[in-house]
Design an enzyme around this catalytic site. Sequence first.
Site, PDB file in Angstrom:
ATOM      1  N   ASP A   1      29.919  -3.386 -54.163  1.00 60.04           N
ATOM      2  CA  ASP A   1      29.934  -2.152 -53.368  1.00 60.04           C
ATOM      3  C   ASP A   1      28.716  -2.083 -52.444  1.00 60.04           C
ATOM      4  O   ASP A   1      27.617  -2.469 -52.825  1.00 60.04           O
ATOM      5  CB  ASP A   1      29.923  -0.951 -54.323  1.00 60.04           C
ATOM      6  CG  ASP A   1      29.919   0.368 -53.581  1.00 60.04           C
ATOM      7  OD1 ASP A   1      30.741   0.528 -52.661  1.00 60.04           O
ATOM      8  OD2 ASP A   1      29.083   1.236 -53.899  1.00 60.04           O
TER       9      ASP A   1
ATOM     10  N   ASP B   1      31.680   1.880 -45.501  1.00 58.21           N
ATOM     11  CA  ASP B   1      31.909   2.044 -46.932  1.00 58.21           C
ATOM     12  C   ASP B   1      32.986   1.086 -47.418  1.00 58.21           C
ATOM     13  O   ASP B   1      34.165   1.283 -47.162  1.00 58.21           O
ATOM     14  CB  ASP B   1      32.297   3.493 -47.220  1.00 58.21           C
ATOM     15  CG  ASP B   1      32.314   3.773 -48.704  1.00 58.21           C
ATOM     16  OD1 ASP B   1      32.464   2.829 -49.495  1.00 58.21           O
ATOM     17  OD2 ASP B   1      32.174   4.952 -49.075  1.00 58.21           O
TER      18      ASP B   1
END
Length: 438
Positions: A318, A116
């Site tokens: 992201d 992440d």
Amino acid sequence: MEFAISLLLIFAIVASSPAKALDPCDSTSSDSGLSVHHIYGKCSPFSPTRREPTWVNTVLDMATKDPQRVDFLYSISSKKTTAVPIGPGQQLLNIGNYVLRVKIGTPGQVMYMVLDTSSNDAWAPCSGCTGCSNTTFSPTASSTYGGSLECSVPECAQVSSLQCPTTGTGACTFNQSYGGSSFAATLVRDSLTLGPDIVGNYTFGCINTVSGASIPPQGLLGLGRGPMSLLSQTGALYSGIFSYCLPSFRSYYFSGSLKLGPIGQPKSIRTTPLLHSPHRSSLYYVNLTGISVGRVTVPIDPQYLAFDPVTGAGTVVDSGTVITRLVEPVYNATRDEFRKQVPGPFSSVGAFDTCFTPASEADTPLITLHLEGLDLKLPLENSLIHRSSGPQACLAMAATPNNVNSVLNVIASFQQQNLRVVFDSPNSKLGIARELCN
Ligand SMILES: *[C@@H]1O[C@H](CO)[C@@H](O)[C@H](O)[C@H]1NC(C)=O
Ligand SMILES: *[C@@H]1O[C@H](CO)[C@@H](O)[C@H](O)[C@H]1NC(C)=O
Ligand SMILES: *[C@@H]1O[C@H](CO)[C@@H](O)[C@H](O)[C@H]1NC(C)=O
Ligand SMILES: *[C@@H]1O[C@H](CO)[C@@H](O)[C@H](O)[C@H]1NC(C)=O
Ligand SMILES: *[C@@H]1O[C@H](CO)[C@@H](O)[C@H](O)[C@H]1NC(C)=O
């Protein structure tokens, strides 16, 4: 004759290599870096095929551009975008898209942790955990386990939702929410093995209790920019630099790669400045200055793209979001220009409001994201998603849900397929180059 010889050679190579050389899931580390797998891909332990043999057809459908996959992409991208507001210490549009095989402790216990880029912390389920999956890290089986950290250590202040007694003594425990679920954990230290590298005394959360179903089953590894992230904790080992190449969504059997540290990164690569927001220290902000569809520059009021470190407005790159989200005025303007250049009529499928029948691939305009100093011309497979039943395709972008997140543009993983993206925080640069990752 030559053909026959090469065939023989190929056969000889295949026959003499151990079976694992043919297993795309086995390449846990190589020159090209650590393997990054789709969480539902063949190489992931979370692949539905491994649990439910009857899911094979579903997975095949997904891999062959089945409309179900569009819905699947929609469901994973939409559920959490509306549920998780952005705020200091909270997670952004977090979804476990990609997993990385790591080892915790000594001897190493294998865990498939979610990668992440927008999180700082790391956490893993520990033995005795209530509500966790069956694969947990057992501290008692590790000779390098450093025990739980005291409330007084500086790292404890970095973990969000701190639960320390006012006296500042006792174990550092904390609660955190993630994608609508929450967990309680204790801050601990142990070795973390990433391919050939062993990171000693790595500080992470040892999860004791989980409630809800959206906590990554074998933990999460934060590659954000904040003080607790892997890059910050490893200091000189990786110099704060990493890159990934995310595999195509079509290739559920294959993996991409994660390269940690400056060695082996592309030498000449176009870059754009990384911007830093003190209130959202984990995020990789870039300066999106405009969008083109084909040769047309989309008319966009610059205020919708402007970076504001106070409000958090701007554009982030992201890995946990599936499709690129643009604030509504920006999305609408981009979509309207796109619709002008492709044949209608237009219909909606899930998150996608611009599904149509392309005249031909060559006639479909390419979308370019203009970043400061770098024009990212998206390959067609990174802007269109094809349905398998018939010739229809959809523009694979959407508006940011119109809530508290409505100031943020997110360049998501679908738009990053088969690109090498280099995150260089110390030099405040983000580099992008085409690369076939699979
Ligand atoms: C977890 O382990 C228990 C006992 O070994 C077993 O009954 C259960 O099916 C396992 N659950 C999963 C999801 O693997
Ligand atoms: C922290 O999590 C634990 C376990 O889920 C729960 O019992 C406790 O109430 C939580 N504390 C806070 C302050 O949310
Ligand atoms: C971890 O920290 C302890 C105490 O600070 C130290 O003795 C040990 O050598 C460290 N281990 C590693 C692998 O860095
Ligand atoms: C973004 O790029 C534009 C155009 O180069 C520039 O005017 C602006 O100052 C940049 N914004 C930030 C926050 O650096
Ligand atoms: C964007 O387009 C949708 C229709 O697709 C419309 O409902 C919405 O009001 C538009 N928003 C803006 C800000 O133009």
